[in-house]
Design an enzyme around this catalytic site. Structure first.
Site, PDB file in Angstrom:
ATOM      1  N   CYS A  49      61.449 -83.547  37.669  1.00 34.22           N
ATOM      2  CA  CYS A  49      62.345 -84.621  38.112  1.00 34.22           C
ATOM      3  C   CYS A  49      62.516 -84.569  39.634  1.00 34.22           C
ATOM      4  O   CYS A  49      62.934 -83.533  40.178  1.00 34.22           O
ATOM      5  CB  CYS A  49      63.710 -84.488  37.434  1.00 34.22           C
ATOM      6  SG  CYS A  49      64.965 -85.609  38.091  1.00 34.22           S
ATOM      7  N   CYS A  52      66.278 -83.604  40.687  1.00 34.42           N
ATOM      8  CA  CYS A  52      66.931 -82.348  40.344  1.00 34.42           C
ATOM      9  C   CYS A  52      67.026 -81.419  41.562  1.00 34.42           C
ATOM     10  O   CYS A  52      66.211 -81.476  42.488  1.00 34.42           O
ATOM     11  CB  CYS A  52      66.177 -81.648  39.216  1.00 34.42           C
ATOM     12  SG  CYS A  52      66.669 -82.202  37.565  1.00 34.42           S
ATOM     13  N   HIS A 113      70.829 -82.649  34.981  1.00 34.75           N
ATOM     14  CA  HIS A 113      69.857 -83.696  34.683  1.00 34.75           C
ATOM     15  C   HIS A 113      70.225 -84.508  33.440  1.00 34.75           C
ATOM     16  O   HIS A 113      69.827 -85.667  33.317  1.00 34.75           O
ATOM     17  CB  HIS A 113      68.476 -83.048  34.484  1.00 34.75           C
ATOM     18  CG  HIS A 113      67.368 -83.999  34.177  1.00 34.75           C
ATOM     19  ND1 HIS A 113      66.785 -84.808  35.137  1.00 34.75           N
ATOM     20  CD2 HIS A 113      66.729 -84.279  33.002  1.00 34.75           C
ATOM     21  CE1 HIS A 113      65.827 -85.534  34.573  1.00 34.75           C
ATOM     22  NE2 HIS A 113      65.773 -85.234  33.286  1.00 34.75           N
ATOM     23  N   ASN A 151      72.087 -98.592  38.135  1.00 29.62           N
ATOM     24  CA  ASN A 151      71.370 -99.119  36.983  1.00 29.62           C
ATOM     25  C   ASN A 151      71.234 -97.974  35.991  1.00 29.62           C
ATOM     26  O   ASN A 151      70.567 -96.977  36.278  1.00 29.62           O
ATOM     27  CB  ASN A 151      69.983 -99.635  37.379  1.00 29.62           C
ATOM     28  CG  ASN A 151      70.059-100.806  38.334  1.00 29.62           C
ATOM     29  OD1 ASN A 151      70.867-101.713  38.161  1.00 29.62           O
ATOM     30  ND2 ASN A 151      69.223-100.786  39.360  1.00 29.62           N
ATOM     31  N   SER A 159      64.153 -95.890  36.331  1.00 26.12           N
ATOM     32  CA  SER A 159      62.939 -95.107  36.120  1.00 26.12           C
ATOM     33  C   SER A 159      63.205 -93.609  36.040  1.00 26.12           C
ATOM     34  O   SER A 159      62.313 -92.847  35.659  1.00 26.12           O
ATOM     35  CB  SER A 159      61.926 -95.391  37.245  1.00 26.12           C
ATOM     36  OG  SER A 159      62.488 -95.064  38.507  1.00 26.12           O
ATOM     37  N   HIS A 162      67.796 -88.874  35.413  1.00 24.44           N
ATOM     38  CA  HIS A 162      68.794 -88.084  36.134  1.00 24.44           C
ATOM     39  C   HIS A 162      69.907 -89.021  36.620  1.00 24.44           C
ATOM     40  O   HIS A 162      69.623 -90.052  37.234  1.00 24.44           O
ATOM     41  CB  HIS A 162      68.133 -87.389  37.330  1.00 24.44           C
ATOM     42  CG  HIS A 162      68.992 -86.324  37.940  1.00 24.44           C
ATOM     43  ND1 HIS A 162      68.696 -84.978  37.847  1.00 24.44           N
ATOM     44  CD2 HIS A 162      70.137 -86.402  38.655  1.00 24.44           C
ATOM     45  CE1 HIS A 162      69.626 -84.280  38.491  1.00 24.44           C
ATOM     46  NE2 HIS A 162      70.517 -85.131  38.979  1.00 24.44           N
ATOM     47  N   HIS A 164      72.170 -91.132  38.577  1.00 24.89           N
ATOM     48  CA  HIS A 164      72.179 -91.468  39.998  1.00 24.89           C
ATOM     49  C   HIS A 164      72.479 -92.944  40.189  1.00 24.89           C
ATOM     50  O   HIS A 164      72.375 -93.755  39.271  1.00 24.89           O
ATOM     51  CB  HIS A 164      70.831 -91.136  40.650  1.00 24.89           C
ATOM     52  CG  HIS A 164      69.716 -92.060  40.249  1.00 24.89           C
ATOM     53  ND1 HIS A 164      69.093 -91.994  39.023  1.00 24.89           N
ATOM     54  CD2 HIS A 164      69.114 -93.080  40.917  1.00 24.89           C
ATOM     55  CE1 HIS A 164      68.152 -92.921  38.938  1.00 24.89           C
ATOM     56  NE2 HIS A 164      68.147 -93.603  40.076  1.00 24.89           N
ATOM     57  N   GLN A 166      72.775 -96.042  43.751  1.00 25.42           N
ATOM     58  CA  GLN A 166      72.206 -96.360  45.053  1.00 25.42           C
ATOM     59  C   GLN A 166      73.240 -97.037  45.953  1.00 25.42           C
ATOM     60  O   GLN A 166      74.252 -97.569  45.467  1.00 25.42           O
ATOM     61  CB  GLN A 166      71.000 -97.284  44.898  1.00 25.42           C
ATOM     62  CG  GLN A 166      69.872 -96.711  44.052  1.00 25.42           C
ATOM     63  CD  GLN A 166      68.674 -97.628  43.998  1.00 25.42           C
ATOM     64  OE1 GLN A 166      68.119 -98.000  45.034  1.00 25.42           O
ATOM     65  NE2 GLN A 166      68.262 -98.012  42.798  1.00 25.42           N
TER      66      GLN A 166
END
Length: 349
Positions: A49, A52, A113, A151, A159, A162, A164, A166
């Site tokens: 990943c 990570c 993760h 998202n 995609s 993990h 996250h 933006q």
């Protein structure tokens, strides 16, 4: 206001758009496509990943051995700080273009993760809200528009599993912010009050669409919701952007986020996908921003179960949004969902 259990339209005062509400369609048999339920068991650390802790990303940069949140400049950002001139032909008004510059950052919510927002402890979500604020304050000094968003889930185009989100910041006002700015300003000019301030008061009085409420935040299925289980998280006080939040505001926002996202997961006992984002008043304002109120939009695509998705196609793409259950029904279902995550026990207990 009583439920409108018949075909009708509702107007979104923030965007000016209309949505067609057709509650009778929710009883139709379903023979359309289904989505795979995201129940894959993930490890707490994945050596492959790029998000990570301690791993190498595609551009050969190695992540630090971080704990909690971690922020870095997007290796494949849609915007960059370089400002390039765009040649314009004044004789061709149908072919307009303008320069766009800015910054794109990635925010890892946790070094773990295999957890999502509702599975994080409340203290970790508070740390995330603090991280959002710090990055907003830094970027708002340079850019007029700062978008903080997430998202969640492969069905929403994510995609990387993990956890996250933006931040995209740019000089221009995005189309959604520009629309909301115009409509909130028009409402303020007419009534002398903030549109979302009045909306909060009306929703608290009506008690029909509230999903969660605490001292500083209101979570509702908005009257004009287009997505089946769309929600709006709005500040109850005169807070116009992330920079104005106190520690108390941030702590109670973390609570609201945890409760809402937990209820989402419990609705269909799955990791509930969505796109969510925060709308702040434009920074470096050229005018008074008294008409603004900080708010977040959650747009989840699921309709009937963990595998049945609402598709915005056909009429929705060519005419206007359409939904198959009223906002009031959606709010009731979310209200009834437990605030204890289903992985921690029975969500109906």
């Amino acid at each position: 206001m009583a439920d409108l259990e018949f075909t009708h339209r509702r107007k979104n005062p923030l965007s000016g758009d209309w949505v067609l509400v057709s509650p009778q369609r929710n009883n139709r048999p379903w023979q359309g496509a289904t989505e795979a339920s995201e129940q894959t068991s993930l490890p707490s650390y994945d050596a492959n990943c790029p998000l990570c802790s301690g791993n190498q990303r595609a551009n050969n940069v190695t992540n630090p051995e971080y704990q909690g949140t971690f922020v870095f400049t997007n290796d494949f950002g849609a915007l960059n700080p370089t400002h390039q001139a765009v040649a314009q032909d004044s004789k061709q008004p149908l072919f307009m273009a303008e320069a766009a510059s800015g910054e794109c950052r990635v925010i890892c919510f946790s070094d773990q993760h295999n957890v999502t927002l509702p599975e994080l402890p409340l203290t970790a979500i508070e740390q995330l809200v603090n991280t959002w604020q710090l990055n907003y304050q830094e970027l708002a000094k340079q850019y007029r528009c700062v978008h903080i968003f997430e998202n969640k889930g492969a069905v929403m185009g994510c995609s990387q599993p993990h956890p996250h989100g933006q931040i995209w910041a740019h000089d221009h006002l995005s189309s959604e912010i520009a629309l909301e700015d115009v409509n909130q300003q028009a409402y303020f000019a007419k009534h002398g009050r903030a549109l979302l301030g009045d909306y909060v008061d009306h929703e608290i009085e009506a008690k029909q669409r509230i999903v969660f409420e605490n001292q500083h935040w209101l979570v509702v299925v908005p009257y004009w919701a287009a997505w089946p289980f769309e929600t709006l998280v709005v500040a109850k006080e005169d807070i116009r952007h992330f920079g104005q939040m106190t520690q108390a505001h941030k702590a109670s926002l973390a609570e609201a986020i945890k409760v809402l996202t937990t209820k989402y997961d419990n609705l269909f006992n799955c990791s509930f996908p969505y796109s969510m984002g925060w709308h702040n008043a434009p920074s470096q304002p050229t005018q008074d921003d008294s008409h603004w109120r900080l708010h977040g939009h959650f747009y989840p695509p699921l309709l009937r179960s963990a595998t049945v998705k609402k598709h915005m196609v056909g009429y929705e793409m060519l005419a206007e949004s359409q939904r198959d259950l009223t906002a009031e029904t959606a709010a009731t279902l979310l209200q009834q969902a437990s605030s204890i995550h289903y992985k921690q026990g029975s969500p109906n207990e």
